[in-house]
Design a protein around this motif. Structure first.
Motif, mmCIF file in Angstrom:
data_model
loop_
_atom_site.group_PDB
_atom_site.id
_atom_site.type_symbol
_atom_site.label_atom_id
_atom_site.label_comp_id
_atom_site.label_asym_id
_atom_site.label_seq_id
_atom_site.Cartn_x
_atom_site.Cartn_y
_atom_site.Cartn_z
ATOM 1 N N LEU A 175 -38.856 32.236 0.239
ATOM 2 C CA LEU A 175 -38.474 32.863 -1.027
ATOM 3 C C LEU A 175 -39.708 33.227 -1.845
ATOM 4 N N LEU A 176 -40.688 32.338 -1.877
ATOM 5 C CA LEU A 176 -41.901 32.588 -2.653
ATOM 6 C C LEU A 176 -42.722 33.754 -2.122
ATOM 7 N N ALA A 177 -42.477 34.152 -0.892
ATOM 8 C CA ALA A 177 -43.192 35.286 -0.313
ATOM 9 C C ALA A 177 -42.618 36.625 -0.789
ATOM 10 N N GLU A 178 -41.496 36.575 -1.469
ATOM 11 C CA GLU A 178 -40.834 37.793 -1.937
ATOM 12 C C GLU A 178 -41.469 38.293 -3.237
ATOM 13 N N GLU A 179 -41.206 39.539 -3.559
ATOM 14 C CA GLU A 179 -41.739 40.170 -4.766
ATOM 15 C C GLU A 179 -41.057 39.616 -6.023
ATOM 16 N N ASP A 180 -41.815 39.541 -7.108
ATOM 17 C CA ASP A 180 -41.286 39.019 -8.362
ATOM 18 C C ASP A 180 -40.053 39.782 -8.845
ATOM 19 N N GLN A 181 -40.072 41.100 -8.704
ATOM 20 C CA GLN A 181 -38.935 41.900 -9.158
ATOM 21 C C GLN A 181 -37.664 41.512 -8.408
ATOM 22 N N TRP B 60 -32.469 38.264 -8.102
ATOM 23 C CA TRP B 60 -31.695 37.251 -7.392
ATOM 24 C C TRP B 60 -31.427 36.030 -8.255
ATOM 25 N N LEU B 61 -32.440 35.555 -8.963
ATOM 26 C CA LEU B 61 -32.270 34.347 -9.772
ATOM 27 C C LEU B 61 -31.440 34.592 -11.029
ATOM 28 N N MET B 62 -31.364 35.848 -11.449
ATOM 29 C CA MET B 62 -30.509 36.204 -12.577
ATOM 30 C C MET B 62 -29.111 36.608 -12.108
ATOM 31 N N ARG B 63 -28.884 36.476 -10.803
ATOM 32 C CA ARG B 63 -27.596 36.796 -10.162
ATOM 33 C C ARG B 63 -27.168 38.244 -10.366
ATOM 34 N N ARG B 64 -28.128 39.112 -10.434
ATOM 35 C CA ARG B 64 -27.804 40.533 -10.550
ATOM 36 C C ARG B 64 -27.630 41.163 -9.177
ATOM 37 N N GLU B 65 -28.302 40.592 -8.192
ATOM 38 C CA GLU B 65 -28.197 41.023 -6.792
ATOM 39 C C GLU B 65 -28.372 39.800 -5.921
ATOM 40 N N MET B 66 -28.046 39.947 -4.646
ATOM 41 C CA MET B 66 -28.337 38.910 -3.661
ATOM 42 C C MET B 66 -29.224 39.530 -2.597
ATOM 43 N N PRO B 67 -30.068 38.722 -1.977
ATOM 44 C CA PRO B 67 -30.996 39.271 -0.990
ATOM 45 C C PRO B 67 -30.281 39.727 0.280
ATOM 46 N N GLY B 68 -30.902 40.663 0.973
ATOM 47 C CA GLY B 68 -30.381 41.087 2.268
ATOM 48 C C GLY B 68 -30.511 39.976 3.302
ATOM 49 N N ASN B 69 -31.526 39.139 3.134
ATOM 50 C CA ASN B 69 -31.743 38.004 4.030
ATOM 51 C C ASN B 69 -30.822 36.862 3.590
ATOM 52 N N GLN B 70 -29.722 36.694 4.282
ATOM 53 C CA GLN B 70 -28.726 35.689 3.905
ATOM 54 C C GLN B 70 -29.249 34.252 3.983
ATOM 55 N N ALA B 71 -30.332 34.034 4.714
ATOM 56 C CA ALA B 71 -30.917 32.689 4.807
ATOM 57 C C ALA B 71 -31.482 32.230 3.464
ATOM 58 N N GLU C 47 -29.172 25.808 -14.444
ATOM 59 C CA GLU C 47 -27.993 25.773 -15.309
ATOM 60 C C GLU C 47 -27.600 24.342 -15.680
ATOM 61 N N ASN C 48 -27.705 23.430 -14.725
ATOM 62 C CA ASN C 48 -27.240 22.062 -14.949
ATOM 63 C C ASN C 48 -28.241 21.172 -15.663
ATOM 64 N N THR C 49 -29.504 21.560 -15.683
ATOM 65 C CA THR C 49 -30.502 20.739 -16.360
ATOM 66 C C THR C 49 -30.989 21.364 -17.653
ATOM 67 N N HIS C 50 -30.523 22.552 -17.938
ATOM 68 C CA HIS C 50 -30.924 23.262 -19.150
ATOM 69 C C HIS C 50 -32.435 23.393 -19.241
ATOM 70 N N THR C 51 -33.090 23.622 -18.104
ATOM 71 C CA THR C 51 -34.538 23.779 -18.092
ATOM 72 C C THR C 51 -34.946 25.183 -18.497
ATOM 73 N N SER C 52 -33.984 26.035 -18.655
ATOM 74 C CA SER C 52 -34.311 27.416 -18.923
ATOM 75 C C SER C 52 -33.440 27.954 -20.046
ATOM 76 N N ASP C 53 -34.060 28.727 -20.916
ATOM 77 C CA ASP C 53 -33.293 29.445 -21.919
ATOM 78 C C ASP C 53 -32.697 30.703 -21.317
ATOM 79 N N VAL C 54 -33.127 31.033 -20.109
ATOM 80 C CA VAL C 54 -32.637 32.201 -19.405
ATOM 81 C C VAL C 54 -31.382 31.807 -18.661
ATOM 82 N N ARG C 55 -30.320 32.476 -18.922
ATOM 83 C CA ARG C 55 -29.051 32.186 -18.254
ATOM 84 C C ARG C 55 -28.712 33.338 -17.334
ATOM 85 N N PRO C 56 -28.543 33.042 -16.052
ATOM 86 C CA PRO C 56 -28.172 34.108 -15.113
ATOM 87 C C PRO C 56 -26.867 34.758 -15.521
ATOM 88 N N LEU C 57 -26.777 36.050 -15.264
ATOM 89 C CA LEU C 57 -25.559 36.808 -15.587
ATOM 90 C C LEU C 57 -24.505 36.584 -14.546
#
Length: 97
Positions: A52-58, A63-74, A87-97
């Motif tokens: 996952l870390l090898a992927e582009e930031d965009q 993916w992390l904002m749940r706007r799309e899912m990757p083509g690589n299902q793995a 979501e469960n630890t409230h570590t982020s003020d960013v909430r996925p859509l």
């Protein structure tokens, strides 16, 4: 003797620094997940996190904002774990859509 882990200390440090993306929204999700959950992941999930870390930031953002899912299902299970952790630890003020 302790269980052999997929990533040694050096590789783990490298993954930590790769988790720091420089994009605030990604850092708020990836760094806490890595610090608190990575060692508990199965070897398969640890390798998925590395991939996952090898992927582009965009793409990670979408993916992390749940706007799309990757083509690589793995990658879907590790993305789901990261989002659920945020979501469960409230570590982020960013909430996925």
């Amino acid at each position: 003797m302790s269980e052999q882990k997929a990533f040694d200390a050096t590789a783990r440090k490298r993954l930590y620094w790769h988790s720091r993306r420089g994009m605030w929204e990604l850092d708020l999700m990836l760094v806490p997940f890595f610090e608190n959950r990575f060692d508990e992941l199965s070897d398969e999930d640890q390798y998925a996190y590395q991939a996952l870390l090898a992927e582009e930031d965009q793409d990670l953002f979408l993916w992390l904002m749940r706007r799309e899912m990757p083509g690589n299902q793995a990658l879907v299970p590790i993305i789901t774990q990261i989002v659920d952790y945020a979501e469960n630890t409230h570590t982020s003020d960013v909430r996925p859509l």
